[in-house]
Design a protein around this motif. Structure first.
Motif, PDB file in Angstrom:
ATOM      1  N   THR A 121      10.984   3.265   0.141  1.00 44.76           N
ATOM      2  CA  THR A 121      10.717   4.102   1.219  1.00 44.76           C
ATOM      3  C   THR A 121      10.088   3.343   2.261  1.00 44.76           C
ATOM      4  O   THR A 121      10.475   3.776   3.523  1.00 44.76           O
ATOM      5  CB  THR A 121       9.737   5.104   0.541  1.00 44.76           C
TER       6      THR A 121
ATOM      7  N   ALA B 165      -0.057   4.079  -1.213  1.00 47.53           N
ATOM      8  CA  ALA B 165      -0.724   5.724  -1.339  1.00 47.53           C
ATOM      9  C   ALA B 165       0.060   6.707  -0.517  1.00 47.53           C
ATOM     10  O   ALA B 165       0.348   6.566   0.502  1.00 47.53           O
ATOM     11  CB  ALA B 165      -2.142   5.407  -0.931  1.00 47.53           C
ATOM     12  N   ASP B 166       0.410   7.807  -1.195  1.00 49.65           N
ATOM     13  CA  ASP B 166       1.059   9.128  -0.700  1.00 49.65           C
ATOM     14  C   ASP B 166       2.634   8.571  -0.108  1.00 49.65           C
ATOM     15  O   ASP B 166       3.033   9.293   0.666  1.00 49.65           O
ATOM     16  CB  ASP B 166       0.245   9.500   0.461  1.00 49.65           C
ATOM     17  N   VAL B 167       2.860   7.371  -0.608  1.00 50.67           N
ATOM     18  CA  VAL B 167       4.505   7.093  -0.337  1.00 50.67           C
ATOM     19  C   VAL B 167       5.217   7.623  -1.305  1.00 50.67           C
ATOM     20  O   VAL B 167       5.090   7.164  -2.536  1.00 50.67           O
ATOM     21  CB  VAL B 167       4.758   5.674  -0.156  1.00 50.67           C
ATOM     22  N   PRO B 168       6.390   8.664  -0.974  1.00 52.34           N
ATOM     23  CA  PRO B 168       7.028   9.078  -2.134  1.00 52.34           C
ATOM     24  C   PRO B 168       8.134   7.993  -2.489  1.00 52.34           C
ATOM     25  O   PRO B 168       8.418   7.236  -1.559  1.00 52.34           O
ATOM     26  CB  PRO B 168       7.851  10.321  -1.555  1.00 52.34           C
TER      27      PRO B 168
ATOM     28  N   LYS C 241       9.017   2.985  -4.102  1.00 52.17           N
ATOM     29  CA  LYS C 241       8.140   3.436  -3.007  1.00 52.17           C
ATOM     30  C   LYS C 241       8.369   2.185  -1.641  1.00 52.17           C
ATOM     31  O   LYS C 241       8.285   2.550  -0.630  1.00 52.17           O
ATOM     32  CB  LYS C 241       6.588   3.571  -3.267  1.00 52.17           C
TER      33      LYS C 241
ATOM     34  N   ASP D 242       0.852  -1.099   0.032  1.00 48.76           N
ATOM     35  CA  ASP D 242      -0.126  -0.083   0.111  1.00 48.76           C
ATOM     36  C   ASP D 242       1.111   1.162  -0.089  1.00 48.76           C
ATOM     37  O   ASP D 242       1.695   1.603   1.160  1.00 48.76           O
ATOM     38  CB  ASP D 242      -0.945   0.062   1.248  1.00 48.76           C
TER      39      ASP D 242
END
Lengths: 129, 508
Positions: free
Chosen positions: B393, A78-81, B390, A76
């Protein structure tokens, strides 16, 4: 850790050529797989000649690898750079000081072909051009 | 103890005290290479004459009363991914066969300046892609503990050389575990420094956002000393961190005292813990549990930590690394150096390039170039490369959250001991699984060390200690504590059991 066995390459002649079918989104629908034609196309892009045997072999192996790496699609994000680099350095500069370059003859001595103090390359334009 | 089994620290002391000459020491290693390397396949290039000449120079300087550094006269081996001026450098690939680079990598230059003697260049998986050194284009390297097994990879030539007594210590490089995993399966200490803390200038690039050079040695202290010699800022590497290297040898010395009270240790559940033991050997998990118990006995507070995103590290790594590799390896085009195939005057540049790369690259390199090209291509970029970045991250965030509560994280270095040669060569995913435990720290750019924690079925097991960025000293401190406690309990180093098992010079 599971170790999937390479499977037979799926027949995907109709959609061969990554980039042509922008909606495939492997990893989303579990249909990841690289056909023989896909591998041939990618190899051409990468300037890599492959034998027929290699094409067959790699298509199977890479399909299995692709299935495994497609798991990133599960995250998931979403909104993770994205992280492009572990060390967020920007605008790294150093003093603009003139320093000697590598000696030309030493460098050219390691070239596959040299001529007139230059790298000699195969023809780039066709004979008629 | 024989010279070729001794710690570098002790050898350095004898050299400085004048009890031993560098020529004598270098010759002992060259003799050992001559006797054993046919079997071990640790080296791709050895220049005995140059090594002895260099050793004689150091001896002469010492005799003349010149002030020499602590490493002066000590032999060293470099992984063949490290560019060395005038010395053949192939990165384990046919495409660079015969290339003599016109310059030195920063790490090579620093070791040269420190007065070390280069024994030779060590074998490796082609372009550092692999976990067994079977992807070397030249020869298969073998594990000194059992020559029918792999020495790990991709720095398997370095691990075989140091474990086998062919070099007192060596440099490796680690992109996804290529220092730590070969060290683990050969009973050595191997450390991957914080990304950016050791210069990449002159390392033949595989995956530039991950590659780091680091030490492989017989003891934690030796690794720390070698690391200090190569580390620190380099203006020739724009990703180099401009910060001092923490005192690592001091951390190792202090750690060996075994006083760890107050140290907070996190065991990573996702790396061999409850619900995550698939693919891990029981013997490996048992040795790691014993090492954790040792840490507790020395006063450390141990707790389990969960890092859920680590489950996706393998998938993310095998997208990011091949993507960067497909770009980096574009430079091997048959124009400026290395191989050129099919240039008969009639073929154009593209054709010659394709033929050169077909003949010059081995199967694993080709697979990764194709995979990387795919992951970066339009329409797939977001689903693969973008998504992997991602996940990278998320892995970094899991580390940050964990390090809010603990000082170091621990795990096995590799899920298994060394496996038989050939067992995984035709199953890339089985090969990739060897990197399961080392990948998270690689992706986050964090320091991580592997220290021997015993044997399973007669083969070495590695214990991994990971720390926050630039806290490499914590890795050395904790690893030294484990090493000292285990050495004291068994009465000798783990490697000494190898020396007893394989009499020197005996055929395998």
């Amino acid at each position: 850790m599971s170790t999937p066995v390479p499977k037979d390459p799926p027949a995907r002649q109709d959609t061969a050529g990554p980039g042509r079918d922008g909606t495939a989104g492997p990893g989303r629908d579990g249909t990841a797989g690289l056909g023989r034609d896909d591998v041939a196309h990618l190899a051409r892009l990468a300037r890599l000649a492959l034998s027929d045997e290699e094409l067959d072999h790699f298509a199977g192996q890479l399909s299995a690898v692709l299935d495994a790496v497609a798991q990133v699609g599960k995250a998931d994000v979403a909104d993770v750079p994205p992280t492009t680099h572990a060390v967020p350095l920007t605008d790294v500069t150093r003093p603009d000081v003139v320093a000697p370059s590598l000696p030309r003859d030493v460098v050219l001595a390691q070239a596959p072909a040299a001529e007139d103090d230059r790298f000699r390359v195969p023809q780039i334009l066709g004979e008629e051009e | 103890m024989e010279l070729t089994n001794e710690d570098a620290a002790e050898l350095g002391r004898r050299l400085a005290a004048g009890e031993l000459s560098s020529v004598e020491l270098t010759r002992a290693h060259l003799d050992r290479i001559a006797a054993r390397d046919d079997v071990l396949g640790a080296f791709l290039h050895v220049d005995a004459e140059a090594a002895l000449a260099r050793a004689a120079e150091v001896d002469a300087a010492r005799a003349a009363g010149e002030e020499l550094g602590p490493l002066a006269g000590l032999p060293v081996a470099l992984k063949d991914v490290v560019v060395t001026e005038g010395v053949p450098t192939t990165s384990g690939s046919r495409i660079l066969e015969g290339w003599r680079p016109p310059y030195d990598a920063t790490v090579a230059a620093r070791l040269k300046d420190a007065g070390t003697v280069l024994l030779g260049k060590t074998n490796m998986d082609e372009f550092a892609m692999g976990s067994s050194t079977e992807n070397s284009a030249y020869r298969t390297a073998r594990n000194p503990w059992d020559p029918d097994r792999v020495p790990g990879g991709s720095s398997g030539g370095s691990s075989a050389a140091v474990a086998g007594g062919l070099a007192p210590w060596a440099l490796g490089t680690d992109t996804g575990g290529s220092i730590r995993q070969p060290a683990a399966v050969t009973g050595l200490v191997g450390h991957k420094p914080t990304y950016g803390s050791v210069s990449r200038y002159g390392l033949i690039a595989f995956s530039s956002s991950l590659d780091q050079a680091g030490p492989m040695a017989r003891t934690v202290l030796d690794a720390a000393v070698l690391h200090e010699a190569i580390g620190g800022h380099d203006r020739r590497d724009s990703t180099s961190i401009d910060a001092p290297v923490p005192p690592l040898a001091q951390a190792a010395t202090e750690g060996a005292r075994g006083e760890l009270s107050g140290l907070r240790v996190g065991i990573v559940r996702e790396l061999g813990g409850a619900g995550h033991t698939d693919g891990y050997e029981d013997g490996v998990l048992a040795r790691v549990r014993e090492a954790v118990a040792l840490l507790e006995g020395m006063g450390a507070e141990v707790r389990e930590v969960s890092c859920p995103s680590f489950d996706l590290a393998l998938a993310a790594y095998y997208l990011i690394a091949p993507s960067e590799a497909s770009s980096n390896l574009a430079r091997f085009d048959g124009v400026r150096h290395g191989l050129r195939v099919g240039d008969d005057g009639s073929r154009d540049l593209d054709t010659v390039m394709s033929l050169t790369r077909e003949e010059g690259f081995g199967p694993e390199v080709k697979r990764r170039i194709i995979l990387g090209t795919y992951a970066l291509s339009a329409g797939y970029y977001e689903a693969y490369y973008g998504q992997a970045q991602k996940v990278r991250t998320l892995i970094g965030r899991d580390f940050s959250a964990a390090f809010a509560d603990v000082d170091v994280l621990v795990s096995p270095t590799s899920p298994t001991v060394a496996w038989p040669i050939g067992a995984r060569v035709d199953d890339p995913l089985a090969m990739y699984a060897a990197d399961l435990c080392t990948l998270p720290a690689s992706l986050a750019g964090l320091p991580a060390i592997s220290v021997p924690c015993g044997l399973s079925e007669g083969l070495p097991v590695g214990f991994q200690v990971m720390a926050p960025a630039l806290a490499d000293d914590r890795c050395y401190r904790v690893a030294a504590a484990v090493e000292a406690a285990l050495d004291a309990a068994r009465g000798h180093r783990l490697l000494d059991e190898l020396a007893q098992r394989a009499p020197s010079g005996a055929p395998a």
